[in-house]
Design an enzyme around this catalytic site. Structure first.
Site, short mmCIF file in Angstrom:
data_model
loop_
_atom_site.label_atom_id
_atom_site.label_comp_id
_atom_site.label_asym_id
_atom_site.label_seq_id
_atom_site.Cartn_x
_atom_site.Cartn_y
_atom_site.Cartn_z
N GLY A 38 1.02 -1.16 -0.17
CA GLY A 38 -0.07 0.19 0.03
C GLY A 38 0.99 1.12 -0.02
CG HIS A 39 3.19 2.09 3.43
ND1 HIS A 39 3.25 1.13 4.24
CD2 HIS A 39 2.77 3.32 4.04
CE1 HIS A 39 2.84 1.31 5.20
NE2 HIS A 39 2.52 2.64 5.51
N GLY A 150 -3.30 7.50 1.23
CA GLY A 150 -4.46 6.28 0.80
C GLY A 150 -5.66 6.53 1.05
CE LYS A 152 -6.41 -0.37 5.78
NZ LYS A 152 -5.91 0.18 6.88
CB SER A 188 -3.33 -2.83 7.37
OG SER A 188 -3.17 -2.23 8.47
CB SER A 189 1.49 -1.40 9.46
OG SER A 189 1.98 -0.59 8.49
#
Ligand code: AMP
Length: 292
Positions: A38-39, A150, A152, A188-189
């Site tokens: 995502g990053h 994001g 998200k 996600s982290s």
């Protein structure tokens, strides 16, 4: 491939950005590290858009509540730097906590009232004030022309849009689509906290949103009906403790009645001790828009 230069002091970052600004445009990608696909999607969008790319890595204490996971949040700077080494970016800004919040910090904060108190802001008191504060600080330090975020974190996007507009930051906010695992789980982290069993259970968020999205596609525009669908699917997974399911205006985060002019379907739930969020953005719309 050249590695990005690692900068840890505000003074050095500011001077670097001042110089870079004379050569061209600057993109900022703010992150808390523990980088994932995502990053990286934000980094690539930034790379394509600007002459110089700064990725910040900072686990920001002011956006964590007292009972949240600040202490345990994954910190993987060496791995992050390796990953970023493959992305042709110029700078990584990774200050320590004392650099960003020195002991002389008297607690000045950026507050985005109302919007910041909705969705995640309800249970995470003060969270969005912490987010707005750190992003304002990063904007001042890195002098970006564009900043990448994001979808998200949809509520965060609404808060930061309002902040940038209200405080006249000359920064264009770019929102990138949510990157998902092949089975639909939003990357996600915090996914690394999930056990295998919880990982499977967490798919219910995506299922709930997909089912509601499918109803929109079939012509349902009534927000209450869509919300009921999300809640029903969420309840089908006993391990999911739903925090909210909302159908809102993506800019104000206020509930709406009809989604035909666009809407944000958003959900948050705890699976075990891990809090997960996900959302779907409906464009203002016809069925064709949704097929894009
Ligand atoms: P974080 O490190 O969690 O603060 O996230 C940094 C940025 O990455 C934020 O703008 C997030 O919205 C974005 N981000 C996190 N997960 C994803 C994802 N799955 N897809 C796209 N962007 C994401």
């Amino acid at each position: 491939m050249s590695s990005p230069e690692l900068i840890t002091s505000i003074a050095a970052m500011r001077e670097t950005s001042r110089q870079a600004k004379m050569r061209g445009t600057i993109a900022l990608v703010p992150t808390m590290g523990a980088l994932h696909d995502g990053h990286i999607s934000l980094v690539r969008a930034a790379r394509a858009a600007c002459d110089v790319v700064v990725v910040s890595i900072f686990v920001n204490p002011t956006q964590f509540g007292p009972n949240e996971d600040f202490e345990h949040y994954p910190r993987t700077l060496d791995v992050d730097l390796k990953l970023l080494g493959q992305e042709q970016i110029e700078f990584v800004f990774a200050p320590g906590t004392a650099e960003m919040y020195p002991t002389c910090d008297t607690g000045t904060r950026v507050d985005v009232p109302q919007i910041g108190d909705r969705l995640d802001g309800v249970s995470r008191l003060g969270h969005f004030s912490g987010v707005a504060t750190i992003v304002a600080k990063l904007f001042h330090i890195t002098l970006p022309d564009m900043a990448f975020f994001g979808q998200k974190d949809a509520a965060q996007v609404a808060v930061l849009r309002a902040m940038a507009r209200d405080l006249n930051f000359p920064v264009k906010l770019v929102v990138c689509p949510t990157v998902r695992e092949p089975d639909g789980l939003a990357v996600s982290s915090r996914n690394r906290y999930l056990t295998d069993k919880e990982r499977a259970q967490s798919l219910v968020l995506y299922r709930a949103l997909t089912e509601a999205h499918g109803e929109v596609y079939r012509g349902v525009h009534d927000a209450r009906q869509l919300r009921d669908t999300i809640v029903r699917v969420m309840k089908s997974e006993p391990a999911a403790h739903m925090e909210y399911a909302e159908v809102v205006d993506p800019h104000t985060l206020l509930p709406i009645e009809d989604v035909s002019k666009g809407a944000l379907l958003a959900v948050a739930a705890r699976i075990g001790s891990t809090r997960l969020i996900d959302n779907v953005l409906l464009p203002s719309s016809s069925r064709n828009d949704l097929c894009e």
